[in-house]
Scaffold this active site. Structure first.
Site: not given
Ligand code: KIV
Length: 306
Positions: A49-50, A88, A118, A120, A187
């Protein structure tokens, strides 16, 4: 066409770990870059999502939608059919409930052709991870600096510096593994913490981003690694090639050549046969207007063969 290459699989990734071969992982958001990454033999690709920052110019990842993610992930899949493709899960696509998480993870698989998703978060997300894994979808946890929680974490900074903070990350990693995560991304945590979690991992692949060499493999943001993000370069990223400089140079050449009329050249255009051109002129202006402004001979010849 992409070079022929074997499709990466989950057993293939675990085999690499068992054989002590580091796993390569890069972010990617578009078809042409995916094509290049596929040719380079990158093992895993993350449609992160960056993309909100790297591709859409936003200040954070939070406004990125599931539709954005699926559209980009599908494009990446078309360019990289054999890499292990990870979607993501964007902000609020899994936080509200286990059911939301499973449904949206399923969309990555069904609509974009992803191999895994993925998300978070640590122990607090273990039920989402368990639900997704039970649905038969390989799931990756993400600990340490988790950009979707940057505000709560106090910004984009190293996580797990103190023993207490590090212990929480160790516990979170254990909870995610217990819940069924086949892989965890660490990270921006200290190198020794990353190594310790990697050594303790059971049936779980540990990947690092800015967390030292101790993980089973490394992830980098493509735009950081190739100098394509104009706002900043994080310290943890290495620039492997300055693609930004090459593109800037090419752009300057394009501007110069168009401005000076040295582009296009005959090989860059298509000609029209004399009879069709004369007929057109006659249609537009009457029979005497033909052959007034034909292309120079050489140009005409080149254009005719294309
Ligand atoms: O969105 C992303 O690219 C990520 C990386 C920062 C790990 O989640």
């Amino acid at each position: 066409m992409a070079e022929a290459r074997k499709k990466m699989t989950l057993p293939g990734l675990f085999k690499m770990v068992a054989e002590g071969k580091p796993i390569t992982w890069l972010t990617c958001y578009d078809y042409p870059t995916a094509y290049l990454q596929e040719q380079a033999g990158i093992d895993m690709i993350l449609v992160g999502d960056s993309l909100g920052m790297t591709m859409l110019g936003l200040d954070s990842t939070l406004p990125v939608t599931l539709e954005d993610m699926i559209r980009h992930a599908a494009a990446v899949r078309r360019g990289a059919p054999n890499a292990w493709l990870v979607g993501d899960m964007p902000y609020m696509s899994y936080q509200p409930s286990v059911e939301t998480a499973i449904r949206n993870a399923g969309r990555f698989m069904a609509e974009a052709g992803c191999d895994a998703v993925k998300l978070e978060g640590g122990a607090e997300m273990a039920d989402r991870v368990a639900g997704i894994a039970r649905a038969g979808i390989p799931v990756i946890g993400h600990l340490g600096l988790t950009p979707q929680s940057a505000s709560a974490l106090g910004g984009f900074r190293l996580q797990g510096k103190s023993a207490a903070q590090a212990k929480k990350i160790v516990d979170d990693a254990a909870a995610l593994q217990e819940a069924g995560a086949f892989c965890i991304l660490l990270e921006l945590v200290p190198d020794r913490l990353c190594r310790l979690i990697t050594e303790r991992a059971k049936d779980c692949i540990i990947m690092g981003l800015g967390s030292g060499p101790g993980a089973h493999g490394q992830l980098l943001i493509y735009h950081d690694a190739f100098a394509l993000y104009p706002k900043f370069k994080p310290r943890m990223a290495k620039v492997f090639a300055d693609a930004g400089a090459v593109i800037r140079q090419g752009l300057a050449a394009y501007v110069t050549e168009v401005t000076e009329r040295t582009f296009p050249q005959p090989e860059n255009w298509f000609g029209m046969p004399d009879d069709a051109y004369d007929e057109l002129r006659a249609m537009l202006e009457g029979p005497d207007s033909a052959d007034a402004d034909r292309l120079p001979d050489r140009a005409q010849e080149l254009a005719a063969v294309r």
